[in-house]
Design a protein around this motif. Sequence first.
Motif, PDB file in Angstrom:
ATOM      1  N   HIS A 130     -54.302 -63.091 -44.582  1.00  0.00           N
ATOM      2  CA  HIS A 130     -54.242 -62.130 -45.687  1.00  0.00           C
ATOM      3  C   HIS A 130     -53.575 -62.701 -46.931  1.00  0.00           C
ATOM      4  N   ASN A 131     -53.130 -63.953 -46.861  1.00  0.00           N
ATOM      5  CA  ASN A 131     -52.402 -64.543 -47.994  1.00  0.00           C
ATOM      6  C   ASN A 131     -52.874 -65.970 -48.271  1.00  0.00           C
ATOM      7  N   TYR A 278     -42.741 -66.039 -48.203  1.00  0.00           N
ATOM      8  CA  TYR A 278     -42.995 -65.904 -46.769  1.00  0.00           C
ATOM      9  C   TYR A 278     -41.726 -65.574 -45.981  1.00  0.00           C
ATOM     10  N   ILE A 279     -40.555 -65.985 -46.488  1.00  0.00           N
ATOM     11  CA  ILE A 279     -39.305 -65.705 -45.765  1.00  0.00           C
ATOM     12  C   ILE A 279     -39.047 -64.200 -45.723  1.00  0.00           C
ATOM     13  N   ALA A 280     -39.183 -63.545 -46.893  1.00  0.00           N
ATOM     14  CA  ALA A 280     -38.975 -62.102 -46.951  1.00  0.00           C
ATOM     15  C   ALA A 280     -40.012 -61.363 -46.110  1.00  0.00           C
ATOM     16  N   GLN A 281     -41.260 -61.820 -46.163  1.00  0.00           N
ATOM     17  CA  GLN A 281     -42.319 -61.153 -45.406  1.00  0.00           C
ATOM     18  C   GLN A 281     -42.104 -61.296 -43.900  1.00  0.00           C
ATOM     19  N   LYS A 285     -41.566 -58.377 -40.959  1.00  0.00           N
ATOM     20  CA  LYS A 285     -42.354 -58.310 -39.725  1.00  0.00           C
ATOM     21  C   LYS A 285     -41.456 -58.172 -38.502  1.00  0.00           C
ATOM     22  N   LYS A 286     -40.241 -58.709 -38.615  1.00  0.00           N
ATOM     23  CA  LYS A 286     -39.290 -58.637 -37.496  1.00  0.00           C
ATOM     24  C   LYS A 286     -38.467 -57.352 -37.517  1.00  0.00           C
ATOM     25  N   ARG A 292     -36.142 -58.544 -51.520  1.00  0.00           N
ATOM     26  CA  ARG A 292     -37.261 -58.682 -52.450  1.00  0.00           C
ATOM     27  C   ARG A 292     -38.368 -57.666 -52.118  1.00  0.00           C
ATOM     28  N   CYS A 293     -38.602 -57.412 -50.831  1.00  0.00           N
ATOM     29  CA  CYS A 293     -39.598 -56.410 -50.444  1.00  0.00           C
ATOM     30  C   CYS A 293     -39.118 -55.007 -50.803  1.00  0.00           C
ATOM     31  N   GLU A 294     -37.809 -54.769 -50.651  1.00  0.00           N
ATOM     32  CA  GLU A 294     -37.249 -53.468 -51.001  1.00  0.00           C
ATOM     33  C   GLU A 294     -37.372 -53.217 -52.505  1.00  0.00           C
TER      34      GLU A 294
END
Length: 353
Positions: A130-131, A278-281, A285-286, A292-294
């Motif tokens: 997806h990326n 990818y670290i934040a994503q 997932k965990k 950054r996602c928040e």
Amino acid sequence: MAIYHMQAKVVSRGSGRSAVAASAYMSCSRMYNDYDGIQHDYTRKQGLIYQEVMLPPMASSEWNDREQLWNAVEETEKTKDSRLAKEFVVALPVELDKDSNISLLQDFIKKNFVDMGMCADFAIHDTDGHNPHAHILLTVRPLNENGTWQHKTEKEYLCIKDGEEKGFTASEFKTAQKQGWEKQYRYKVEKKKEYLTSSAAQEKGYERIDKHPKSSRYGRQNPISEQWNSDEQLCIWRANWADAVNEMLARNQINATIDHRSFADQGIIEQPTIHEGYIAQNMEKKGMIADRCEINRQIRADNKMLRELKAKVAKLAEAVEKSIPIIAETLEAIRNHMIFTQYHLLHNEMQKK
């Protein structure tokens, strides 16, 4: 949906990076760096879809092996803070298949980088389907026609003639010297140190205290390197990437486009989201909350509220626009009624008299 993302970075020893390590990472391979004796092994890294090296005609064919290419770069750069390479990270349209994305990248890299004389090493990554994105690693030192490296900067001597100071490179000074230009050296003038020409200092018997002639601080930049590093050229590349993606989407009859301009330049008042990485994503997932996602969740919520407010304002404006004729007609009727009433009262008063 297709999104625009192009990030430009410099691979520099000053920031603790190496070109060999950068290439090994993006190609998921094992490479040895002759400069510092470190082997970089990324063979266990997941998500590699495609990788390729593209070279201009004057480059050595041996450099099709990326390990030899980037070790040649590392060998040429001597200083501890050398700029080794330029790296671009671009988002690829999820609407396109693998072959279309490869073709898109090959065409863009050839026209914008390789045809300008750069060696390009690129790879496509997509860990979850997806990326899809690509890493593009480029040389920053121009090549001569015989395949040898050019200088990025050249020493520029600040010379004097009739009170005017002007800069010349070593090759230019040979001609300038015949025209009366002189280099300046540091001399001891009483208790001070000043730059003077040799002829002026000899007349007054001053003693030279430094063998190095006066020169500009950063030297004369190679005009090709100067163009590659300019903000104007970066803007051109950003626009060209958007054009290349939109052309490929149209060719595949996909109804989607991207725009390299900022929201402000597009006249969009919504706040853009930030790059999560990818670290934040992976944290999300965990089950963890990544800052950054928040932030992006809050931005999306704010933008949704803004869109709803704009819709309400538009609806209210439409209602007001439709109501104006009715209000105008009502006011006109009241006005006519008032005029008639005033006339009737006046007529009654006149009859009483």
